[in-house]
Design an enzyme around this catalytic site. Structure first.
Site, short mmCIF file in Angstrom:
data_model
loop_
_atom_site.label_atom_id
_atom_site.label_comp_id
_atom_site.label_asym_id
_atom_site.label_seq_id
_atom_site.Cartn_x
_atom_site.Cartn_y
_atom_site.Cartn_z
N LYS A 179 -12.93 1.58 0.94
CA LYS A 179 -11.56 2.09 1.14
C LYS A 179 -11.59 3.57 1.52
CE LYS A 179 -9.36 -1.73 0.39
NZ LYS A 179 -8.75 -2.43 1.53
N ASN A 197 -1.50 -1.48 -9.29
CA ASN A 197 -1.96 -2.83 -9.70
C ASN A 197 -0.92 -3.90 -9.35
OD1 ASN A 197 -3.61 -0.87 -11.25
ND2 ASN A 197 -4.48 -2.70 -12.15
N TYR A 240 -16.86 -1.43 -3.23
CA TYR A 240 -15.50 -1.77 -2.77
C TYR A 240 -14.67 -0.50 -2.58
CZ TYR A 240 -10.55 -2.93 -3.10
OH TYR A 240 -9.20 -2.99 -2.88
N SER A 268 -6.15 1.75 -1.73
CA SER A 268 -6.07 1.41 -3.15
C SER A 268 -6.13 2.67 -4.00
CB SER A 268 -7.28 0.52 -3.50
OG SER A 268 -7.42 0.40 -4.89
N ARG A 297 -2.23 0.88 -17.11
CA ARG A 297 -2.19 0.81 -15.64
C ARG A 297 -0.75 0.80 -15.15
NH1 ARG A 297 -6.65 1.45 -16.79
NH2 ARG A 297 -8.59 0.49 -16.01
P1 NAD Z 1 -6.44 -11.47 -0.85
O1 NAD Z 1 -7.89 -11.77 -0.98
O2 NAD Z 1 -5.47 -12.35 -1.51
O3 NAD Z 1 -6.04 -11.36 0.69
C1 NAD Z 1 -6.94 -10.91 1.69
C2 NAD Z 1 -6.90 -11.93 2.82
O4 NAD Z 1 -7.78 -11.49 3.85
C3 NAD Z 1 -7.35 -13.33 2.40
O5 NAD Z 1 -6.37 -14.26 2.81
C4 NAD Z 1 -8.66 -13.55 3.15
O6 NAD Z 1 -8.85 -14.89 3.49
C5 NAD Z 1 -8.49 -12.62 4.34
N1 NAD Z 1 -9.73 -12.09 4.91
C6 NAD Z 1 -10.76 -11.50 4.26
N2 NAD Z 1 -11.69 -11.12 5.15
C7 NAD Z 1 -11.23 -11.43 6.38
C8 NAD Z 1 -11.72 -11.27 7.70
N3 NAD Z 1 -12.91 -10.69 7.92
N4 NAD Z 1 -10.99 -11.71 8.73
C9 NAD Z 1 -9.78 -12.31 8.53
N5 NAD Z 1 -9.27 -12.50 7.29
C10 NAD Z 1 -9.98 -12.06 6.23
O7 NAD Z 1 -6.24 -9.94 -1.33
P2 NAD Z 1 -4.91 -9.14 -1.60
O8 NAD Z 1 -4.80 -8.92 -3.07
O9 NAD Z 1 -3.78 -9.74 -0.87
O10 NAD Z 1 -5.31 -7.75 -0.96
C11 NAD Z 1 -4.96 -7.39 0.36
C12 NAD Z 1 -5.51 -6.02 0.69
O11 NAD Z 1 -5.03 -5.07 -0.25
C13 NAD Z 1 -7.04 -5.94 0.63
O12 NAD Z 1 -7.47 -5.08 1.67
C14 NAD Z 1 -7.30 -5.30 -0.70
O13 NAD Z 1 -8.51 -4.57 -0.73
C15 NAD Z 1 -6.11 -4.36 -0.84
N6 NAD Z 1 -5.77 -4.05 -2.24
C16 NAD Z 1 -5.53 -5.07 -3.12
C17 NAD Z 1 -5.24 -4.78 -4.44
C18 NAD Z 1 -5.00 -5.88 -5.45
O14 NAD Z 1 -5.05 -5.60 -6.63
N7 NAD Z 1 -4.72 -7.10 -5.05
C19 NAD Z 1 -5.18 -3.44 -4.86
C20 NAD Z 1 -5.41 -2.43 -3.93
C21 NAD Z 1 -5.71 -2.75 -2.60
C1 UD1 Z 2 -9.37 -3.36 -10.70
C2 UD1 Z 2 -10.49 -2.64 -10.00
C3 UD1 Z 2 -9.90 -1.72 -8.95
C4 UD1 Z 2 -9.06 -2.52 -7.97
C5 UD1 Z 2 -8.01 -3.31 -8.73
C6 UD1 Z 2 -7.35 -4.22 -7.75
C7 UD1 Z 2 -12.33 -2.49 -11.63
C8 UD1 Z 2 -13.12 -1.59 -12.50
N1 UD1 Z 2 -11.29 -1.91 -10.97
O1 UD1 Z 2 -8.50 -2.40 -11.28
O2 UD1 Z 2 -10.91 -1.03 -8.25
O3 UD1 Z 2 -8.42 -1.67 -7.03
O4 UD1 Z 2 -8.63 -4.10 -9.76
O5 UD1 Z 2 -6.66 -5.22 -8.35
O6 UD1 Z 2 -12.60 -3.67 -11.51
N2 UD1 Z 2 -8.57 -6.08 -18.60
C9 UD1 Z 2 -8.83 -6.74 -19.79
N3 UD1 Z 2 -9.29 -8.03 -19.74
C10 UD1 Z 2 -9.49 -8.69 -18.55
C11 UD1 Z 2 -9.22 -8.00 -17.34
C12 UD1 Z 2 -8.78 -6.70 -17.40
O7 UD1 Z 2 -8.66 -6.17 -20.86
O8 UD1 Z 2 -9.92 -9.86 -18.57
C13 UD1 Z 2 -8.02 -4.72 -18.65
C14 UD1 Z 2 -8.85 -3.68 -17.92
O9 UD1 Z 2 -9.79 -3.10 -18.77
C15 UD1 Z 2 -7.75 -2.68 -17.48
C16 UD1 Z 2 -6.53 -3.58 -17.24
O10 UD1 Z 2 -6.77 -4.77 -17.99
O11 UD1 Z 2 -7.45 -1.79 -18.52
C17 UD1 Z 2 -6.31 -3.95 -15.79
O12 UD1 Z 2 -7.52 -4.49 -15.26
P1 UD1 Z 2 -7.59 -5.14 -13.80
O13 UD1 Z 2 -6.46 -6.08 -13.61
O14 UD1 Z 2 -8.97 -5.66 -13.59
O15 UD1 Z 2 -7.31 -3.91 -12.83
P2 UD1 Z 2 -8.04 -2.49 -12.75
O16 UD1 Z 2 -9.24 -2.41 -13.61
O17 UD1 Z 2 -7.01 -1.43 -12.93
#
Ligand code: NAD
Ligand code: UD1
Length: 337
Positions: free
Chosen positions: A154, A180, A150, A126, A232
């Site tokens: 990572k 994002n 969290y 991430s 973002r």
């Molecule tokens: P998500 O929660 O939708 O998907 C994660 C999946 O993993 C879920 O289906 C959950 O049921 C499964 N899971 C969790 N723990 C498990 C375990 N111990 N064994 C088997 N399955 C398990 O999340 P996502 O948004 O799809 O994110 C996927 C990956 O990407 C994660 O590692 C997350 O940290 C990373 N990531 C996500 C974002 C984001 O904004 N969505 C940003 C950066 C990194």
């Molecule tokens: C957040 C996490 C980041 C993670 C990412 C994954 C925090 C501080 N950071 O990032 O570690 O990797 O999600 O998806 O939680 N905002 C609002 N109102 C809301 C929600 C968000 O104004 O209700 C704003 C936030 O201040 C930010 C932007 O929207 O400026 C995006 O926020 P968000 O979607 O939560 O993502 P990040 O904060 O970038």
């Protein structure tokens, strides 16, 4: 037997879109997910989109005997490791659950891969590993730091993968740093389905547009950004899925490598930009209130995308309008379910 790609966390938001893209690219996909943050109904959506129902094992990446039986019974060529917990706020109140799931879970998976002789891995990292940016755009050599458990999980898994590669350079590993992820599958059949109150901006905006919530709380309008709200690098989940397909191909073709790349668009948009784009896509007014800053938030963050293009030949293609149009189609589909 056709080579299989094991997708952990494959019924989740990013994993499910990636599984669909991989199937359409001709790979056989096996999903392992414990369904702690997703539902098995996603498999129907993948089947409806691709015409193929992925193989599915309901289980946990921390379950070593289960992993051994999965590797023993399928010809797995590579693993895409999405499974993990991802809510920043929750990680500060339940740090042990985050280290157990994200770090211990990754180590269990890596050990099972070692035992099975599978050494090709794409890992979900991430942009949170960059902490508060010292300069923009963020290049992959920017110093890393973590301000919450969290983010720290990572960082730790990135380091474990580096240690592993240094000890056994025949591994082929891609560490992908997502910015994002937003949007949904263009079919409207698959998207993000957060449980409870969404923490992230775009699912919250969608729920206001659909009438499920009254207004968006905009966390601060006094940042040093063009309109004062946080900026973002929002990336369409389908672009992200394509990025994974490129990273997988890169790894499968490499003799050995440890690749670390950003998956972002290189362009930043503000909170108000995103709200307005969603209003345009949905034709609904999205009410918002400006409130105080959210603790731990940074002002702005966007990716340098050159390394991903150089190494993978991949660039994000979709606009914020595509992200909002597709998220809205998915929201309408969900409302009708
Ligand atoms: P998500 O929660 O939708 O998907 C994660 C999946 O993993 C879920 O289906 C959950 O049921 C499964 N899971 C969790 N723990 C498990 C375990 N111990 N064994 C088997 N399955 C398990 O999340 P996502 O948004 O799809 O994110 C996927 C990956 O990407 C994660 O590692 C997350 O940290 C990373 N990531 C996500 C974002 C984001 O904004 N969505 C940003 C950066 C990194
Ligand atoms: C957040 C996490 C980041 C993670 C990412 C994954 C925090 C501080 N950071 O990032 O570690 O990797 O999600 O998806 O939680 N905002 C609002 N109102 C809301 C929600 C968000 O104004 O209700 C704003 C936030 O201040 C930010 C932007 O929207 O400026 C995006 O926020 P968000 O979607 O939560 O993502 P990040 O904060 O970038």
């Amino acid at each position: 037997m056709q080579a299989t790609i094991l997708v952990t966390g494959g019924t989740g938001f990013i994993g499910s879109h990636t599984a669909a893209v991989l199937q359409q690219a001709g790979y056989r996909v096996l999903i392992l997910d414990n369904l702690c943050n997703s539902a098995a109904g996603v498999l129907d959506a993948i089947a409806a989109i691709t015409g193929i129902r992925p193989d599915f094992v309901q289980g946990d990446v921390r379950d070593a005997p289960l992993l051994d039986s999965v590797f023993a019974s399928h010809p797995i060529a590579a693993v895409l490791h999405f499974a993990g917990l991802k809510a920043v706020g929750e990680s500060t109140t339940m740090p042990l659950a985050y280290y157990d799931n994200n770090v211990h879970g990754s180590v269990q998976l890596l050990q099972a891969m070692q035992r099975a002789g599978v050494r090709t891995l794409v890992f979900s990292s991430s942009a949170t590993v960059y902490g508060d940016p010292q300069k923009l755009p963020l290049t992959e050599d920017h110093p890393r730091s973590a301000t919450n458990p969290y983010g720290h999980t990572k960082l730790v898994v990135e380091d474990i993968l580096e240690n592993l590669y240094n000890s056994q350079p025949d591994w082929r590993i891609a560490r992908l740093r997502y910015f994002n992820p937003v949007g949904a599958h263009p079919s409207g059949l698959m998207g993000e389905a957060p449980q409870g109150t969404p923490n992230n901006l775009m699912p919250f905006v969608a729920q206001v547009a659909v009438g499920q919530r009254d207004s968006v709380k905009v966390f601060g309008n006094d940042y040093d950004t063009p309109d004062g709200t946080g900026v973002r690098d929002y990336i369409h989940v389908m672009d992200l899925a394509e990025g994974h397909a490129h990273a997988l191909k890169y790894c499968l073709n490499a003799a050995q490598d440890l690749l670390t790349v950003n998956l972002g668009t290189g362009v930043g948009y503000s909170v108000l930009d995103m709200i307005h784009a969603f209003e345009q896509a949905s034709g609904k007014a999205v009410a918002y209130d400006i409130v105080g800053r959210r603790p731990g938030d940074i002002a702005a963050c966007w990716a340098d995308t050159e390394l991903a293009f150089q190494k993978l030949g991949w660039r994000a293609q979709k606009s914020i309008q595509d992200m909002c149009d597709d998220a809205w189609r998915w929201e309408m589909h969900r409302a009708a379910l």
